[in-house]
Design an enzyme around this catalytic site. Structure first.
Site, PDB file in Angstrom:
ATOM      1  CD1 TRP A  45       0.226   0.268   3.420  1.00 15.25           C
ATOM      2  CD2 TRP A  45      -0.327  -1.688   3.005  1.00 15.25           C
ATOM      3  NE1 TRP A  45       0.846  -0.344   4.378  1.00 15.25           N
ATOM      4  CE2 TRP A  45       0.556  -1.621   4.060  1.00 15.25           C
ATOM      5  CE3 TRP A  45      -0.564  -2.970   2.532  1.00 15.25           C
ATOM      6  CZ2 TRP A  45       0.816  -2.857   5.086  1.00 15.25           C
ATOM      7  CZ3 TRP A  45      -0.372  -4.174   3.335  1.00 15.25           C
ATOM      8  CH2 TRP A  45       0.496  -3.926   4.420  1.00 15.25           C
ATOM      9  NE  ARG A  46       4.682   2.097   4.779  1.00 15.13           N
ATOM     10  CZ  ARG A  46       5.098   1.561   5.849  1.00 15.13           C
ATOM     11  NH1 ARG A  46       6.423   1.329   5.546  1.00 15.13           N
ATOM     12  NH2 ARG A  46       4.821   1.662   6.971  1.00 15.13           N
ATOM     13  CD  GLU A  58      -3.036   3.109   7.646  1.00 17.96           C
ATOM     14  OE1 GLU A  58      -3.465   2.320   8.851  1.00 17.96           O
ATOM     15  OE2 GLU A  58      -2.207   3.280   7.451  1.00 17.96           O
ATOM     16  CB  THR A  64      -5.031  -7.916  10.897  1.00 13.89           C
ATOM     17  OG1 THR A  64      -6.820  -8.117  11.166  1.00 13.89           O
ATOM     18  CG2 THR A  64      -4.671  -9.494  10.131  1.00 13.89           C
ATOM     19  CG  LEU A 101      -8.853  -9.571   6.879  1.00 14.30           C
ATOM     20  CD1 LEU A 101      -9.108  -8.721   5.861  1.00 14.30           C
ATOM     21  CD2 LEU A 101      -7.436  -9.447   7.609  1.00 14.30           C
ATOM     22  N   GLY A 102     -11.414 -11.172  10.272  1.00 15.76           N
ATOM     23  CA  GLY A 102     -12.240 -10.905  11.704  1.00 15.76           C
ATOM     24  C   GLY A 102     -12.778  -9.335  11.649  1.00 15.76           C
ATOM     25  CE1 TYR A 141      -3.422   5.456  12.649  1.00 15.82           C
ATOM     26  CE2 TYR A 141      -4.877   3.696  11.566  1.00 15.82           C
ATOM     27  CZ  TYR A 141      -3.755   4.200  11.877  1.00 15.82           C
ATOM     28  OH  TYR A 141      -2.658   3.875  11.007  1.00 15.82           O
ATOM     29  CG  ASP A 159      -1.752   3.059  14.990  1.00 15.40           C
ATOM     30  OD1 ASP A 159      -0.782   3.742  15.696  1.00 15.40           O
ATOM     31  OD2 ASP A 159      -1.317   2.294  14.411  1.00 15.40           O
ATOM     32  CB  CYS A 221      15.995   1.697  23.193  1.00 14.75           C
ATOM     33  SG  CYS A 221      14.533   1.191  24.172  1.00 14.75           S
ATOM     34  CB  CYS A 224      14.492   4.058  18.891  1.00 15.13           C
ATOM     35  SG  CYS A 224      13.070   5.242  18.996  1.00 15.13           S
ATOM     36  CB  CYS A 230      12.840   7.946  24.711  1.00 14.79           C
ATOM     37  SG  CYS A 230      11.551   7.017  25.280  1.00 14.79           S
TER      38      CYS A 230
HETATM   39  N1  ADE Z   1      -0.140  -0.236  10.966  1.00 18.53           N
HETATM   40  C1  ADE Z   1      -1.276   0.410  10.594  1.00 18.53           C
HETATM   41  N2  ADE Z   1      -0.915   1.286   9.589  1.00 18.53           N
HETATM   42  C2  ADE Z   1      -0.014   0.759   9.013  1.00 18.53           C
HETATM   43  C3  ADE Z   1       0.809   1.232   7.961  1.00 18.53           C
HETATM   44  N3  ADE Z   1       0.333   2.331   7.134  1.00 18.53           N
HETATM   45  N4  ADE Z   1       1.989   0.518   7.619  1.00 18.53           N
HETATM   46  C4  ADE Z   1       2.461  -0.465   8.491  1.00 18.53           C
HETATM   47  N5  ADE Z   1       1.770  -0.730   9.567  1.00 18.53           N
HETATM   48  C5  ADE Z   1       0.753  -0.370   9.948  1.00 18.53           C
END
Ligand code: ADE
Length: 371
Positions: A45-46, A58, A64, A101-102, A141, A159, A221, A224, A230
């Site tokens: 999706w990216r 999303e 999931t 997927l529920g 969200y 989220d 960490c 990160c 943090c």
């Molecule tokens: N979890 C929720 N949204 C996400 C996203 N866009 N990419 C990766 N993990 C996610």
């Protein structure tokens, strides 16, 4: 004295004058964006973050894991490539695409929202947070995620991943399951998130929560980009933050699940159109445990069929958000499928009827029997 890189400037923090929450959050933007540029996972999706694709991903990702979502996402996009196709899909086909997927209401709401988008927005997913929020199944969200990722609007998407990261960075001991806490973080981010590169910012926050400040287990960490900012890490509070108030225990329901087979057909029935797993299909089951003899008696006396064999299949458990099903199962061969059920073949079970994951433990066995 601690140095943070903040939009190209160094932010100096001393013990005597710690950063305010707003300053601390502004300071995460630079390191977060640089980190995301080099560490973002390649995810379907990216590739083309177009609104419809972001929206579907999303919603799927809400309950999931990424790896589990990938095949569902590919199948869904192939079957329903745009808003129009989703608005027009038959309910049963939609449930079949969502099978496993529920939280099936998420899929029903997708279709409802697609109808509204066709009718009120000429088939174009709306851009703004406020318009998105009006659509069925879209909460703060998802509205923030679509608006910031697909359209570049500077609105937050908070989220569970983001709640974990923020509560640790800010050393917040508040209960992250409370709506008021989420709202507070959204308000802070609205003030501090960058006005440009909102897609990378939103996804970067989620990504850190997913792969660095991980949901289960020890946070990484040392990897990160926000480590020096943090407060939970600095004060050794990673075990107690994020805080979640204990939930009340789930209700336990005991069930007997029957795989009733007769000459390569099996019995299924449709669930009621309200409540848990509404309108999906299921194997016949009772609200209490039965012994093999009781199963035989029930089918012969109350359903008028001849039972040839009853084979115990063992126990299984399925956990929903508020209920647990504790099941025992039997494979039953009969001379005919009792009249009150649908008698279906293997092919139909595979391609047409959506059986929820709660029955997963018994589904495979049935497939073998019908092969
Ligand atoms: N979890 C929720 N949204 C996400 C996203 N866009 N990419 C990766 N993990 C996610």
């Amino acid at each position: 004295m601690i140095n943070h890189l903040y939009e190209g400037l160094q932010v100096l923090e001393s013990e005597a004058k710690p950063l305010s929450p707003i300053e601390r959050l502004k300071a995460i933007n630079g390191p977060l964006l640089s980190w995301y540029d080099s560490h973002a996972r390649v995810l379907p999706w990216r590739e083309t973050p177009e609104a419809y694709r972001v929206w579907i991903s999303e919603i799927m990702l809400q309950q999931t894991r990424v790896e589990a979502v990938k095949p569902y996402y590919a199948r869904f996009m192939e079957a329903l490539p745009d808003v129009k196709a989703l608005a027009e899909v038959e309910d049963e086909r939609l449930m079949k695409l969502w099978e496993g997927l529920g939280y099936y209401n998420r899929a029903r709401n997708l279709k409802k929202a697609a109808g509204v988008i066709m009718y009120d927005y000429g088939g174009q997913v709306p851009e703004t947070y406020e318009e998105l929020l009006k659509l069925p199944g879209i909460g703060s969200y998802t509205a923030g995620a679509i608006s910031s990722i697909a359209f570049g609007h500077p609105v937050p998407a908070v989220d569970g991943n983001v709640l974990r990261v923020l509560s640790r960075v800010l050393e917040s001991h508040e209960d992250i399951l409370k709506q008021s806490v989420k709202k507070h973080f959204e308000e802070l981010l609205r003030e501090t998130m960058p006005k440009e590169r909102t897609s990378a910012f939103t996804q970067g926050m989620i990504e850190i929560g997913a792969i660095v400040c991980v949901p289960n287990g020890k946070p990484k960490c040392e990897e990160c980009p926000l480590e020096s900012l943090c407060l939970a890490e600095r004060h050794g509070l990673l075990d107690s933050i994020p805080y979640k108030a204990p939930k009340k225990p789930r209700k336990i329901e005991e069930k007997t699940v029957l795989l009733i087979c007769s000459s390569k057909k099996a019995a299924i029935r449709k669930r009621p159109d309200q409540g848990l797993l509404a309108s999906l299909y299921e194997f016949p089951n009772t609200d209490h445990y039965l012994t093999a003899d009781e199963v035989r008696e029930y089918l012969e006396k109350e359903q008028g069929v001849t039972v040839e064999s009853v084979e115990p299949l063992g126990n299984a458990k399925h956990i929903f958000s508020h209920v647990e099903w504790h099941m025992n199962g039997y494979l039953v061969q009969t001379d005919q499928i009792p009249g009150q059920y649908l008698a279906v073949e293997r092919q139909e079970l595979q391609n047409r009827y959506a059986i929820p994951n709660a029955f997963q433990a018994y589904y495979q066995k049935l497939m073998e029997m019908l092969a």
